[in-house]
Design a protein around this motif. Sequence first.
Motif, PDB file in Angstrom:
ATOM      1  N   CYS A   4       0.845  -1.189   0.000  1.00 15.92           N
ATOM      2  CA  CYS A   4       0.000   0.000   0.000  1.00 15.92           C
ATOM      3  C   CYS A   4       0.886   1.248   0.000  1.00 15.92           C
ATOM      4  O   CYS A   4       1.862   1.322   0.754  1.00 15.92           O
ATOM      5  CB  CYS A   4      -0.894  -0.021   1.243  1.00 15.92           C
ATOM      6  SG  CYS A   4      -1.910   1.450   1.464  1.00 15.92           S
ATOM      7  N   LEU A   5       0.554   2.218  -0.841  1.00 17.19           N
ATOM      8  CA  LEU A   5       1.343   3.448  -0.926  1.00 17.19           C
ATOM      9  C   LEU A   5       1.271   4.275   0.354  1.00 17.19           C
ATOM     10  O   LEU A   5       2.156   5.091   0.612  1.00 17.19           O
ATOM     11  CB  LEU A   5       0.878   4.299  -2.112  1.00 17.19           C
ATOM     12  CG  LEU A   5       1.104   3.720  -3.502  1.00 17.19           C
ATOM     13  CD1 LEU A   5       0.504   4.646  -4.560  1.00 17.19           C
ATOM     14  CD2 LEU A   5       2.573   3.503  -3.759  1.00 17.19           C
ATOM     15  N   GLN A   6       0.236   4.074   1.177  1.00 12.82           N
ATOM     16  CA  GLN A   6       0.073   4.861   2.400  1.00 12.82           C
ATOM     17  C   GLN A   6       0.657   4.150   3.614  1.00 12.82           C
ATOM     18  O   GLN A   6       1.444   4.719   4.349  1.00 12.82           O
ATOM     19  CB  GLN A   6      -1.408   5.174   2.628  1.00 12.82           C
ATOM     20  CG  GLN A   6      -1.709   5.953   3.883  1.00 12.82           C
ATOM     21  CD  GLN A   6      -1.113   7.346   3.877  1.00 12.82           C
ATOM     22  OE1 GLN A   6      -0.839   7.925   2.838  1.00 12.82           O
ATOM     23  NE2 GLN A   6      -0.894   7.897   5.061  1.00 12.82           N
ATOM     24  N   CYS A   7       0.287   2.894   3.861  1.00 14.33           N
ATOM     25  CA  CYS A   7       0.664   2.219   5.111  1.00 14.33           C
ATOM     26  C   CYS A   7       1.669   1.079   4.927  1.00 14.33           C
ATOM     27  O   CYS A   7       2.104   0.479   5.907  1.00 14.33           O
ATOM     28  CB  CYS A   7      -0.569   1.694   5.816  1.00 14.33           C
ATOM     29  SG  CYS A   7      -1.383   0.329   4.960  1.00 14.33           S
ATOM     30  N   ASN A   8       2.021   0.775   3.691  1.00 10.70           N
ATOM     31  CA  ASN A   8       3.009  -0.260   3.351  1.00 10.70           C
ATOM     32  C   ASN A   8       2.584  -1.681   3.695  1.00 10.70           C
ATOM     33  O   ASN A   8       3.423  -2.575   3.761  1.00 10.70           O
ATOM     34  CB  ASN A   8       4.365   0.047   4.006  1.00 10.70           C
ATOM     35  CG  ASN A   8       4.984   1.296   3.430  1.00 10.70           C
ATOM     36  OD1 ASN A   8       4.885   1.560   2.238  1.00 10.70           O
ATOM     37  ND2 ASN A   8       5.618   2.087   4.283  1.00 10.70           N
ATOM     38  N   GLN A   9       1.297  -1.930   3.904  1.00 12.22           N
ATOM     39  CA  GLN A   9       0.824  -3.302   4.105  1.00 12.22           C
ATOM     40  C   GLN A   9       0.825  -4.028   2.767  1.00 12.22           C
ATOM     41  O   GLN A   9       0.655  -3.417   1.707  1.00 12.22           O
ATOM     42  CB  GLN A   9      -0.591  -3.314   4.668  1.00 12.22           C
ATOM     43  CG  GLN A   9      -0.673  -2.978   6.125  1.00 12.22           C
ATOM     44  CD  GLN A   9      -2.088  -3.180   6.656  1.00 12.22           C
ATOM     45  OE1 GLN A   9      -3.020  -3.457   5.908  1.00 12.22           O
ATOM     46  NE2 GLN A   9      -2.229  -3.041   7.963  1.00 12.22           N
ATOM     47  N   CYS A  20      -4.674  -0.417   0.300  1.00 10.55           N
ATOM     48  CA  CYS A  20      -5.346  -1.550   0.942  1.00 10.55           C
ATOM     49  C   CYS A  20      -6.817  -1.251   1.239  1.00 10.55           C
ATOM     50  O   CYS A  20      -7.622  -2.169   1.331  1.00 10.55           O
ATOM     51  CB  CYS A  20      -4.607  -1.963   2.214  1.00 10.55           C
ATOM     52  SG  CYS A  20      -4.426  -0.664   3.434  1.00 10.55           S
ATOM     53  N   ASN A  21      -7.175   0.032   1.384  1.00 10.07           N
ATOM     54  CA  ASN A  21      -8.573   0.383   1.641  1.00 10.07           C
ATOM     55  C   ASN A  21      -8.806   1.852   1.281  1.00 10.07           C
ATOM     56  O   ASN A  21      -7.883   2.584   0.922  1.00 10.07           O
ATOM     57  CB  ASN A  21      -8.955   0.101   3.104  1.00 10.07           C
ATOM     58  CG  ASN A  21      -8.074   0.834   4.085  1.00 10.07           C
ATOM     59  OD1 ASN A  21      -7.706   1.996   3.880  1.00 10.07           O
ATOM     60  ND2 ASN A  21      -7.719   0.150   5.166  1.00 10.07           N
ATOM     61  N   ASP A  22     -10.066   2.279   1.401  1.00 11.25           N
ATOM     62  CA  ASP A  22     -10.434   3.655   1.058  1.00 11.25           C
ATOM     63  C   ASP A  22      -9.785   4.672   1.997  1.00 11.25           C
ATOM     64  O   ASP A  22      -9.433   5.774   1.577  1.00 11.25           O
ATOM     65  CB  ASP A  22     -11.950   3.835   1.093  1.00 11.25           C
ATOM     66  CG  ASP A  22     -12.631   3.173  -0.091  1.00 11.25           C
ATOM     67  OD1 ASP A  22     -11.960   2.943  -1.108  1.00 11.25           O
ATOM     68  OD2 ASP A  22     -13.840   2.886   0.005  1.00 11.25           O
ATOM     69  N   PHE A  23      -9.635   4.330   3.258  1.00 15.83           N
ATOM     70  CA  PHE A  23      -9.008   5.248   4.206  1.00 15.83           C
ATOM     71  C   PHE A  23      -7.574   5.577   3.770  1.00 15.83           C
ATOM     72  O   PHE A  23      -7.170   6.745   3.767  1.00 15.83           O
ATOM     73  CB  PHE A  23      -9.013   4.655   5.620  1.00 15.83           C
ATOM     74  CG  PHE A  23      -8.331   5.538   6.626  1.00 15.83           C
ATOM     75  CD1 PHE A  23      -8.993   6.633   7.155  1.00 15.83           C
ATOM     76  CD2 PHE A  23      -7.030   5.279   7.020  1.00 15.83           C
ATOM     77  CE1 PHE A  23      -8.365   7.464   8.072  1.00 15.83           C
ATOM     78  CE2 PHE A  23      -6.394   6.105   7.931  1.00 15.83           C
ATOM     79  CZ  PHE A  23      -7.061   7.201   8.467  1.00 15.83           C
TER      80      PHE A  23
END
Length: 112
Positions: A4-9, A20-23
């Motif tokens: 994920c570009l935001q949280c790296n999951q 990984c999700n809308d958030f």
Amino acid sequence: MKTCLQCNQTLFGRKDKKFCNDFCRNSYNNNLNRDKVEIVRNINNRLRKNNRILKTLLEEGIRSISKDELTLKNFDFRYITNINESKNGTIFYVYDVGYQKLDNENYLLFQE
């Protein structure tokens, strides 16, 4: 493995998935556009403040005011929304309220 570009999951599902999700998607885009949005927000706040100053003066029955008095009320002459050239001179607008220079120190106020 893509993350994920935001949280790296680790991402599962479609090959072209970026978040990984809308958030995470919303957070990433909000952070990306924060500087642009902040500049626009500050300019709009300044325009609204100028507009409120002029409307308040007009509501109080003031149709002519000096540059010094406007400056004391924190009016910022750098922020306007439109300029109109008329036969009587240049009219500066802050949304629906306008002002026109009468002489070196005084302005005529009016509302459209």
